[in-house]
Design a protein around this motif. Structure first.
Motif, PDB file in Angstrom:
ATOM      1  N   THR A  43       0.822  -1.212   0.000  1.00  0.00           N
ATOM      2  CA  THR A  43       0.000   0.000   0.000  1.00  0.00           C
ATOM      3  C   THR A  43       0.858   1.265   0.000  1.00  0.00           C
ATOM      4  O   THR A  43       0.350   2.360  -0.244  1.00  0.00           O
ATOM      5  CB  THR A  43      -0.949   0.041   1.215  1.00  0.00           C
ATOM      6  N   LEU A  44       2.157   1.112   0.272  1.00  0.00           N
ATOM      7  CA  LEU A  44       3.066   2.261   0.362  1.00  0.00           C
ATOM      8  C   LEU A  44       4.049   2.329  -0.799  1.00  0.00           C
ATOM      9  O   LEU A  44       4.953   3.176  -0.807  1.00  0.00           O
ATOM     10  CB  LEU A  44       3.861   2.190   1.684  1.00  0.00           C
ATOM     11  N   LEU A  45       3.890   1.476  -1.781  1.00  0.00           N
ATOM     12  CA  LEU A  45       4.887   1.329  -2.842  1.00  0.00           C
ATOM     13  C   LEU A  45       5.189   2.603  -3.639  1.00  0.00           C
ATOM     14  O   LEU A  45       6.364   2.907  -3.882  1.00  0.00           O
ATOM     15  CB  LEU A  45       4.458   0.202  -3.796  1.00  0.00           C
ATOM     16  N   PRO A  46       4.197   3.396  -4.083  1.00  0.00           N
ATOM     17  CA  PRO A  46       4.518   4.551  -4.945  1.00  0.00           C
ATOM     18  C   PRO A  46       5.510   5.541  -4.345  1.00  0.00           C
ATOM     19  O   PRO A  46       6.437   5.981  -5.030  1.00  0.00           O
ATOM     20  CB  PRO A  46       3.145   5.197  -5.172  1.00  0.00           C
ATOM     21  N   ILE A  47       5.356   5.898  -3.072  1.00  0.00           N
ATOM     22  CA  ILE A  47       6.258   6.875  -2.471  1.00  0.00           C
ATOM     23  C   ILE A  47       7.674   6.313  -2.348  1.00  0.00           C
ATOM     24  O   ILE A  47       8.668   7.043  -2.506  1.00  0.00           O
ATOM     25  CB  ILE A  47       5.734   7.344  -1.081  1.00  0.00           C
ATOM     26  N   ILE A  48       7.802   5.019  -2.101  1.00  0.00           N
ATOM     27  CA  ILE A  48       9.136   4.413  -1.987  1.00  0.00           C
ATOM     28  C   ILE A  48       9.783   4.295  -3.362  1.00  0.00           C
ATOM     29  O   ILE A  48      11.006   4.458  -3.499  1.00  0.00           O
ATOM     30  CB  ILE A  48       9.060   3.035  -1.300  1.00  0.00           C
ATOM     31  N   GLU A  49       9.010   4.038  -4.397  1.00  0.00           N
ATOM     32  CA  GLU A  49       9.553   4.018  -5.752  1.00  0.00           C
ATOM     33  C   GLU A  49      10.134   5.378  -6.113  1.00  0.00           C
ATOM     34  O   GLU A  49      11.207   5.466  -6.726  1.00  0.00           O
ATOM     35  CB  GLU A  49       8.461   3.622  -6.751  1.00  0.00           C
ATOM     36  N   ASP A  50       9.436   6.455  -5.746  1.00  0.00           N
ATOM     37  CA  ASP A  50       9.936   7.811  -5.999  1.00  0.00           C
ATOM     38  C   ASP A  50      11.261   8.057  -5.275  1.00  0.00           C
ATOM     39  O   ASP A  50      12.200   8.622  -5.836  1.00  0.00           O
ATOM     40  CB  ASP A  50       8.910   8.847  -5.538  1.00  0.00           C
ATOM     41  N   GLN A  51      11.323   7.631  -4.023  1.00  0.00           N
ATOM     42  CA  GLN A  51      12.535   7.842  -3.227  1.00  0.00           C
ATOM     43  C   GLN A  51      13.724   7.067  -3.801  1.00  0.00           C
ATOM     44  O   GLN A  51      14.836   7.597  -3.919  1.00  0.00           O
ATOM     45  CB  GLN A  51      12.287   7.397  -1.773  1.00  0.00           C
ATOM     46  N   VAL A  52      13.484   5.819  -4.177  1.00  0.00           N
ATOM     47  CA  VAL A  52      14.557   4.982  -4.707  1.00  0.00           C
ATOM     48  C   VAL A  52      15.095   5.538  -6.034  1.00  0.00           C
ATOM     49  O   VAL A  52      16.306   5.538  -6.279  1.00  0.00           O
ATOM     50  CB  VAL A  52      14.073   3.521  -4.890  1.00  0.00           C
ATOM     51  N   ALA A  53      14.209   6.038  -6.880  1.00  0.00           N
ATOM     52  CA  ALA A  53      14.625   6.582  -8.182  1.00  0.00           C
ATOM     53  C   ALA A  53      15.631   7.716  -8.005  1.00  0.00           C
ATOM     54  O   ALA A  53      16.652   7.780  -8.697  1.00  0.00           O
ATOM     55  CB  ALA A  53      13.406   7.057  -8.953  1.00  0.00           C
ATOM     56  N   VAL A  54      15.362   8.609  -7.057  1.00  0.00           N
ATOM     57  CA  VAL A  54      16.264   9.741  -6.815  1.00  0.00           C
ATOM     58  C   VAL A  54      17.534   9.270  -6.109  1.00  0.00           C
ATOM     59  O   VAL A  54      18.642   9.707  -6.435  1.00  0.00           O
ATOM     60  CB  VAL A  54      15.565  10.835  -5.974  1.00  0.00           C
ATOM     61  N   PHE A  55      17.393   8.373  -5.146  1.00  0.00           N
ATOM     62  CA  PHE A  55      18.547   7.855  -4.396  1.00  0.00           C
ATOM     63  C   PHE A  55      19.543   7.169  -5.336  1.00  0.00           C
ATOM     64  O   PHE A  55      20.753   7.414  -5.258  1.00  0.00           O
ATOM     65  CB  PHE A  55      18.049   6.874  -3.330  1.00  0.00           C
ATOM     66  N   GLU A  56      19.048   6.323  -6.214  1.00  0.00           N
ATOM     67  CA  GLU A  56      19.930   5.623  -7.157  1.00  0.00           C
ATOM     68  C   GLU A  56      20.581   6.583  -8.130  1.00  0.00           C
ATOM     69  O   GLU A  56      21.722   6.360  -8.571  1.00  0.00           O
ATOM     70  CB  GLU A  56      19.134   4.563  -7.928  1.00  0.00           C
ATOM     71  N   ASN A  57      19.894   7.660  -8.473  1.00  0.00           N
ATOM     72  CA  ASN A  57      20.436   8.653  -9.404  1.00  0.00           C
ATOM     73  C   ASN A  57      21.571   9.458  -8.767  1.00  0.00           C
ATOM     74  O   ASN A  57      22.482   9.912  -9.469  1.00  0.00           O
ATOM     75  CB  ASN A  57      19.321   9.603  -9.860  1.00  0.00           C
ATOM     76  N   GLN A  58      21.530   9.599  -7.451  1.00  0.00           N
ATOM     77  CA  GLN A  58      22.528  10.413  -6.760  1.00  0.00           C
ATOM     78  C   GLN A  58      23.729   9.603  -6.276  1.00  0.00           C
ATOM     79  O   GLN A  58      24.821  10.143  -6.134  1.00  0.00           O
ATOM     80  CB  GLN A  58      21.887  11.123  -5.566  1.00  0.00           C
ATOM     81  N   TYR A  59      23.515   8.320  -6.027  1.00  0.00           N
ATOM     82  CA  TYR A  59      24.590   7.505  -5.461  1.00  0.00           C
ATOM     83  C   TYR A  59      24.805   6.235  -6.284  1.00  0.00           C
ATOM     84  O   TYR A  59      23.930   5.803  -7.033  1.00  0.00           O
ATOM     85  CB  TYR A  59      24.261   7.139  -4.007  1.00  0.00           C
ATOM     86  N   ASN A  60      25.959   5.645  -6.101  1.00  0.00           N
ATOM     87  CA  ASN A  60      26.292   4.410  -6.807  1.00  0.00           C
ATOM     88  C   ASN A  60      25.677   3.223  -6.064  1.00  0.00           C
ATOM     89  O   ASN A  60      26.361   2.385  -5.495  1.00  0.00           O
ATOM     90  CB  ASN A  60      27.815   4.259  -6.902  1.00  0.00           C
ATOM     91  N   ALA A  61      24.338   3.207  -6.079  1.00  0.00           N
ATOM     92  CA  ALA A  61      23.612   2.194  -5.320  1.00  0.00           C
ATOM     93  C   ALA A  61      22.478   1.624  -6.162  1.00  0.00           C
ATOM     94  O   ALA A  61      21.927   2.297  -7.026  1.00  0.00           O
ATOM     95  CB  ALA A  61      23.055   2.787  -4.030  1.00  0.00           C
ATOM     96  N   LYS A  62      22.139   0.377  -5.879  1.00  0.00           N
ATOM     97  CA  LYS A  62      21.035  -0.298  -6.552  1.00  0.00           C
ATOM     98  C   LYS A  62      20.123  -0.900  -5.496  1.00  0.00           C
ATOM     99  O   LYS A  62      20.554  -1.708  -4.672  1.00  0.00           O
ATOM    100  CB  LYS A  62      21.568  -1.399  -7.486  1.00  0.00           C
ATOM    101  N   VAL A  63      18.849  -0.471  -5.517  1.00  0.00           N
ATOM    102  CA  VAL A  63      17.891  -0.943  -4.512  1.00  0.00           C
ATOM    103  C   VAL A  63      16.753  -1.700  -5.197  1.00  0.00           C
ATOM    104  O   VAL A  63      16.074  -1.159  -6.064  1.00  0.00           O
ATOM    105  CB  VAL A  63      17.306   0.243  -3.708  1.00  0.00           C
ATOM    106  N   LYS A  64      16.563  -2.934  -4.801  1.00  0.00           N
ATOM    107  CA  LYS A  64      15.469  -3.748  -5.322  1.00  0.00           C
ATOM    108  C   LYS A  64      14.312  -3.714  -4.333  1.00  0.00           C
ATOM    109  O   LYS A  64      14.476  -4.030  -3.152  1.00  0.00           O
ATOM    110  CB  LYS A  64      15.928  -5.200  -5.522  1.00  0.00           C
ATOM    111  N   LEU A  65      13.135  -3.316  -4.800  1.00  0.00           N
ATOM    112  CA  LEU A  65      11.965  -3.270  -3.942  1.00  0.00           C
ATOM    113  C   LEU A  65      11.170  -4.570  -4.042  1.00  0.00           C
ATOM    114  O   LEU A  65      10.952  -5.088  -5.134  1.00  0.00           O
ATOM    115  CB  LEU A  65      11.072  -2.087  -4.324  1.00  0.00           C
TER     116      LEU A  65
END
Length: 301
Positions: A43-65
Motif C-alpha cells: 500500500t506504500l509502494l509509490p512513495i518508496i519508488e519515488d525515493q529509490v529513483a532519486v537515491f539511485e540517481n545520486q549515489y552508486n547504489a542499486k535498490v530492489k523493492l
C-alpha cells in the motif's frame, strides 16, 4: 641477495592482497554504495519508488523493492529475506524480540504521514462516510454500504479495520479483496456503490493506464467518534492528523551493519527525501527548508 629476494616476494604478496581488497570493495555494500533489497508494504509502494529513483540517481547504489502485503512482508523480514522494511507502523513487541534474540536492535525511522483512503464510484452522489457505519457493516449489520473492497486479505488496511471493528475474522459476504491497490481502483471505478479501501499515495501519481479509472472515482470525507465533522484527506488534514485514518510511515533497518539501510533511511528522512514526500502529496515528518532569494531591484527579462 637472499634478503632482497625475500623482501621482493613479501612486497609482491602484499601488492596482490591490497589489489584483491580494492577489487572486493567495489562490490561491498556501504551506506551509499552497493546493492540491497527492501521489503515494502504494497500500500506504500509509490512513495518508496519515488525515493529509490532519486537515491539511485545520486549515489552508486542499486535498490530492489519487494512489495508484499503487510503480513507477508513482516514474515519475510523476520526470516531475513531482507534487512530493511517499510511499514505503516512500528514493529510490535513479538517482532522486536525476534531481532533482539539475534542481537540486532531495530532502527525505526519515521519519514512520512500517509493515510488510508476510502473511494467510491463517481456515479454515487454521496461523498461522505461514517466510520461507525463501516464498523457495523464489518460486524454483519446491513447499512447503506453495499460492499467493501480491499487490496489484499493480509494488507495493513485490512488489519486496521479488523482492529477497529474488534473482529478476528472478516465476514465473507459483500467483502472483496484482490492483490493490488490498482485492482481496487479499477473495481470501484467500474462498480457503483462499492467502497474501496487503499493507501492514499496510490491516488496521487497514477500511471497513464490508471488515469481513466482514477478519473471515475471520488475520494470520501470520513468521520469517526473523535471528529465532529467529515474530514477530507487533504495534505494539510493528513499532516495535522485531523483526518482520522492518517498513519505514520516507518523505514525499519535490521541489517546489523553500516549498509544501505542506514544510508537510505537517512536519505528519505533528510532534506531531499522530505521534499519528495511533500511533492508526492503526502505529509513529510518535518517541513523541508525553503530558500528565499532577496533582490535589491526587479529584474526584467
Amino acid at each position: 641477495m637472499k634478503i632482497r629476494f625475500k623482501l621482493l616476494i613479501a612486497l609482491t604478496g602484499l601488492f596482490f592482497i591490497l589489489l584483491y581488497a580494492c577489487n572486493g570493495n567495489k562490490n561491498k555494500e556501504t551506506i551509499l554504495t552497493g546493492s540491497t533489497s527492501i521489503l515494502v508494504d504494497e500500500t506504500l509502494l509509490p512513495i518508496i519508488e519515488d525515493q529509490v529513483a532519486v537515491f539511485e540517481n545520486q549515489y552508486n547504489a542499486k535498490v530492489k523493492l519487494i512489495p508484499q502485503s503487510e503480513k507477508e512482508a513482516v514474515v519475510s523480514f523476520s526470516k531475513k529475506k531482507s534487512g530493511i522494511i517499510v511499514l505503516s507502523r512500528k514493529l510490535n513487541k513479538e517482532e522486536n524480540t525476534i531481532f533482539k534474540n539475534k542481537k540486532i536492535v531495530p532502527k525505526e525511522t519515521p519519514f512520512a504521514i500517509d493515510a488510508i483512503a476510502l473511494i467510491k464510484n463517481k456515479k454515487s452522489n454521496d461523498s461522505l462516510v461514517n466510520m461507525a457505519d463501516i464498523v457495523d457493516f464489518l460486524k454483519g449489520s446491513r447499512t447503506k454500504i453495499k460492499g467493501l473492497v480491499f487490496d489484499n486479505p493480509n494488507s495493513s488496511t485490512m488489519q486496521y479495520f479488523s482492529e477497529v471493528s474488534g473482529i478476528k475474522t472478516i465476514p465473507e459476504n459483500d467483502i472483496f479483496s484482490f492483490k493490488t491497490n490498482n485492482e481496487v481502483i479499477k473495481y470501484v471505478a467500474q462498480n457503483d456503490g462499492m467502497i474501496g479501501v487503499l493507501g492514499l499515495n496510490w491516488l496521487f501519481q497514477p500511471s497513464l493506464e490508471m488515469t481513466k479509472f482514477t478519473d471515475n472515482i471520488t475520494v470520501l470525507s470520513v468521520k469517526d467518534s473523535n471528529t465532529k465533522q467529515y474530514v477530507y484527506p487533504s495534505q494539510e488534514n493528513v499532516a495535522t492528523r485531523k483526518y482520522p485514518l492518517a498513519r505514520v510511515l516507518y523505514i525499519i533497518n535490521c541489517q546489523g551493519y553500516d549498509g544501505l539501510g542506514m544510508g537510505f533511511s537517512s536519505f528519505i528522512a533528510g532534506e531531499i527525501g522530505q521534499r519528495i514526500v511533500l511533492k508526492s502529496g503526502l505529509a513529510p515528518i518535518r517541513e523541508p527548508s525553503r530558500n528565499i532569494r532577496i533582490r535589491n531591484k526587479i529584474e526584467n527579462n
